[in-house]
Design a protein around this motif. Structure first.
Motif, PDB file in Angstrom:
ATOM      1  N   MET A 145       0.845  -1.190   0.000  1.00  0.00           N
ATOM      2  CA  MET A 145       0.000   0.000   0.000  1.00  0.00           C
ATOM      3  C   MET A 145       0.875   1.232   0.000  1.00  0.00           C
ATOM      4  O   MET A 145       1.922   1.266   0.659  1.00  0.00           O
ATOM      5  CB  MET A 145      -0.925   0.025   1.224  1.00  0.00           C
ATOM      6  N   GLN A 146       0.488   2.234  -0.740  1.00  0.00           N
ATOM      7  CA  GLN A 146       1.202   3.491  -0.731  1.00  0.00           C
ATOM      8  C   GLN A 146       0.797   4.295   0.501  1.00  0.00           C
ATOM      9  O   GLN A 146      -0.270   4.070   1.078  1.00  0.00           O
ATOM     10  CB  GLN A 146       0.901   4.265  -2.012  1.00  0.00           C
ATOM     11  N   LEU A 147       1.668   5.234   0.872  1.00  0.00           N
ATOM     12  CA  LEU A 147       1.463   5.977   2.109  1.00  0.00           C
ATOM     13  C   LEU A 147       0.145   6.739   2.106  1.00  0.00           C
ATOM     14  O   LEU A 147      -0.563   6.779   3.119  1.00  0.00           O
ATOM     15  CB  LEU A 147       2.634   6.949   2.318  1.00  0.00           C
ATOM     16  N   HIS A 148      -0.223   7.340   0.981  1.00  0.00           N
ATOM     17  CA  HIS A 148      -1.469   8.108   0.949  1.00  0.00           C
ATOM     18  C   HIS A 148      -2.694   7.199   1.084  1.00  0.00           C
ATOM     19  O   HIS A 148      -3.732   7.625   1.578  1.00  0.00           O
ATOM     20  CB  HIS A 148      -1.556   8.954  -0.321  1.00  0.00           C
ATOM     21  N   ILE A 170      -2.772   4.474   3.012  1.00  0.00           N
ATOM     22  CA  ILE A 170      -2.846   4.214   4.460  1.00  0.00           C
ATOM     23  C   ILE A 170      -3.421   5.429   5.171  1.00  0.00           C
ATOM     24  O   ILE A 170      -4.276   5.307   6.060  1.00  0.00           O
ATOM     25  CB  ILE A 170      -1.443   3.870   5.009  1.00  0.00           C
ATOM     26  N   ALA A 171      -2.968   6.624   4.748  1.00  0.00           N
ATOM     27  CA  ALA A 171      -3.479   7.854   5.358  1.00  0.00           C
ATOM     28  C   ALA A 171      -4.975   8.001   5.119  1.00  0.00           C
ATOM     29  O   ALA A 171      -5.727   8.402   6.018  1.00  0.00           O
ATOM     30  CB  ALA A 171      -2.730   9.060   4.793  1.00  0.00           C
ATOM     31  N   ALA A 172      -5.424   7.671   3.901  1.00  0.00           N
ATOM     32  CA  ALA A 172      -6.852   7.756   3.583  1.00  0.00           C
ATOM     33  C   ALA A 172      -7.657   6.838   4.495  1.00  0.00           C
ATOM     34  O   ALA A 172      -8.720   7.219   5.008  1.00  0.00           O
ATOM     35  CB  ALA A 172      -7.093   7.390   2.124  1.00  0.00           C
ATOM     36  N   GLU A 212      -2.896  14.023  -0.880  1.00  0.00           N
ATOM     37  CA  GLU A 212      -3.208  12.947  -1.818  1.00  0.00           C
ATOM     38  C   GLU A 212      -4.332  12.072  -1.269  1.00  0.00           C
ATOM     39  O   GLU A 212      -5.228  11.651  -2.010  1.00  0.00           O
ATOM     40  CB  GLU A 212      -1.963  12.105  -2.085  1.00  0.00           C
ATOM     41  N   ALA A 213      -4.289  11.802   0.013  1.00  0.00           N
ATOM     42  CA  ALA A 213      -5.334  10.986   0.645  1.00  0.00           C
ATOM     43  C   ALA A 213      -6.681  11.697   0.551  1.00  0.00           C
ATOM     44  O   ALA A 213      -7.698  11.079   0.219  1.00  0.00           O
ATOM     45  CB  ALA A 213      -4.968  10.712   2.105  1.00  0.00           C
ATOM     46  N   LEU A 214      -6.687  12.987   0.836  1.00  0.00           N
ATOM     47  CA  LEU A 214      -7.930  13.754   0.798  1.00  0.00           C
ATOM     48  C   LEU A 214      -8.477  13.872  -0.618  1.00  0.00           C
ATOM     49  O   LEU A 214      -9.690  13.823  -0.827  1.00  0.00           O
ATOM     50  CB  LEU A 214      -7.719  15.140   1.404  1.00  0.00           C
TER      51      LEU A 214
END
Length: 230
Positions: A7-10, A12-14, A51-53
Motif C-alpha cells: 500500500m502506498q502511504l497516501h 494508508i493515510a486515507a 493525496e489521501a484527501l
C-alpha cells in the motif's frame, strides 16, 4: 503465509482518515482537523495527506474548500477501493482487469458516439507524450490521462461515478509497480493509437476490438510474471 498487499502511504493515510471519521461518529457537514493537524496526528507529510484527501474527495467521502478546510461529505460513499482484501496481488490484478474490461469497454464504445473534437485532440496529445517519453515518469501519467479522457467522453455520469469509486484500485495500473515490475504494462502502449483512431472515426466495433486486444495483452503480461505465495 500469503503475500502482503503493498500500500502506498497516501492509501494508508486515507484509511486512517476514514477510521477517524467513523470512530468519532462524524456526519455530513462536520469539519475535519486542519491539514497540519492531520499531518501531525498521522506522522506523515502534508503531501501524503493532500493525496489521501483528494482520493477521498473523488469518492465523495469528503469535500475540500479553499480557505475553509475539509468537511465530511457523504460517509456512506466510501466504497470499494480500500475495502478490497485480496492478498494475492496477481489475483487482485486479474480481477481488476475483469472489472476494467467491462466498465472501460463500455466507455470506449460510448466515446465513439459522444467524444468531442477537443477530447479527441487531448487523447492524441497524451499519446504524443507517451511516444516522446517512453521511459520517463510522464508516460504513466499521460497513459492515465488518456484513459480518463475516454471516461469523460462517454458522457455517462453514472459510469464515470462508478469508475471514480474504483479509482484507487485502477491506479494500480498507472501509479505503482505491480508484481514488482516497473514496466509491466508499457508494451501495451501501441494499442492506444488504434483505440484513439477508432474513436475519432466513430467506429464502435473497431474501438471495442482494439480495447479488448489491449486488455488481453495486460492480462497475458500479468499471467507471465512468476509470483510466489509466501
Amino acid at each position: 503465509m500469503q503475500k502482503i498487499k503493498k500500500m502506498q502511504l497516501h492509501e494508508i493515510a486515507a484509511q486512517e482518515i476514514v477510521n477517524y471519521i467513523q470512530e468519532n461518529g462524524m456526519q455530513k457537514g462536520d469539519k475535519l482537523p486542519s491539514l497540519e493537524e492531520m499531518s501531525k496526528l498521522l506522522d506523515v507529510s502534508r503531501t501524503s495527506i493532500r493525496e489521501a484527501l483528494r482520493a477521498l474527495e473523488a469518492m465523495e467521502f469528503v469535500k475540500m474548500y479553499n480557505g475553509k478546510g475539509v468537511y465530511v461529505d457523504d460517509p456512506s460513499s466510501y466504497r470499494f477501493s480500500t475495502k478490497i482484501d485480496v492478498s494475492n496481488e496477481k489475483t487482485l490484478l486479474l480481477q481488476a482487469c475483469q472489472v476494467r474490461r467491462a466498465l472501460e469497454g463500455l466507455a470506449v464504445e460510448l466515446a465513439t458516439e459522444y467524444a468531442t473534437e477537443e477530447q479527441i485532440e487531448r487523447m492524441m496529445r497524451y499519446l504524443d507524450e507517451i511516444k516522446n517519453n517512453p521511459d520517463g515518469p510522464i508516460t504513466n501519467l499521460a497513459d492515465k490521462n488518456f484513459h480518463q479522457t475516454i471516461y469523460e467522453a462517454s458522457r455517462n455520469t453514472v459510469l464515470q461515478s462508478i469508475i471514480t469509486s474504483l479509482s484507487t484500485l485502477f491506479d494500480t495500473f498507472w501509479e505503482s509497480a505491480p508484481l514488482g515490475q516497473q514496466s509491466l504494462f508499457q508494451d501495451t502502449f501501441p494499442f492506444h493509437p488504434a483505440i484513439a483512431e477508432a474513436i475519432a472515426n466513430r467506429d464502435k466495433q473497431e474501438a471495442a476490438v482494439q480495447f479488448n486486444r489491449l486488455m488481453d495483452a495486460i492480462e497475458q503480461n500479468i499471467q507471465n510474471v512468476a509470483t510466489e505465495n509466501k
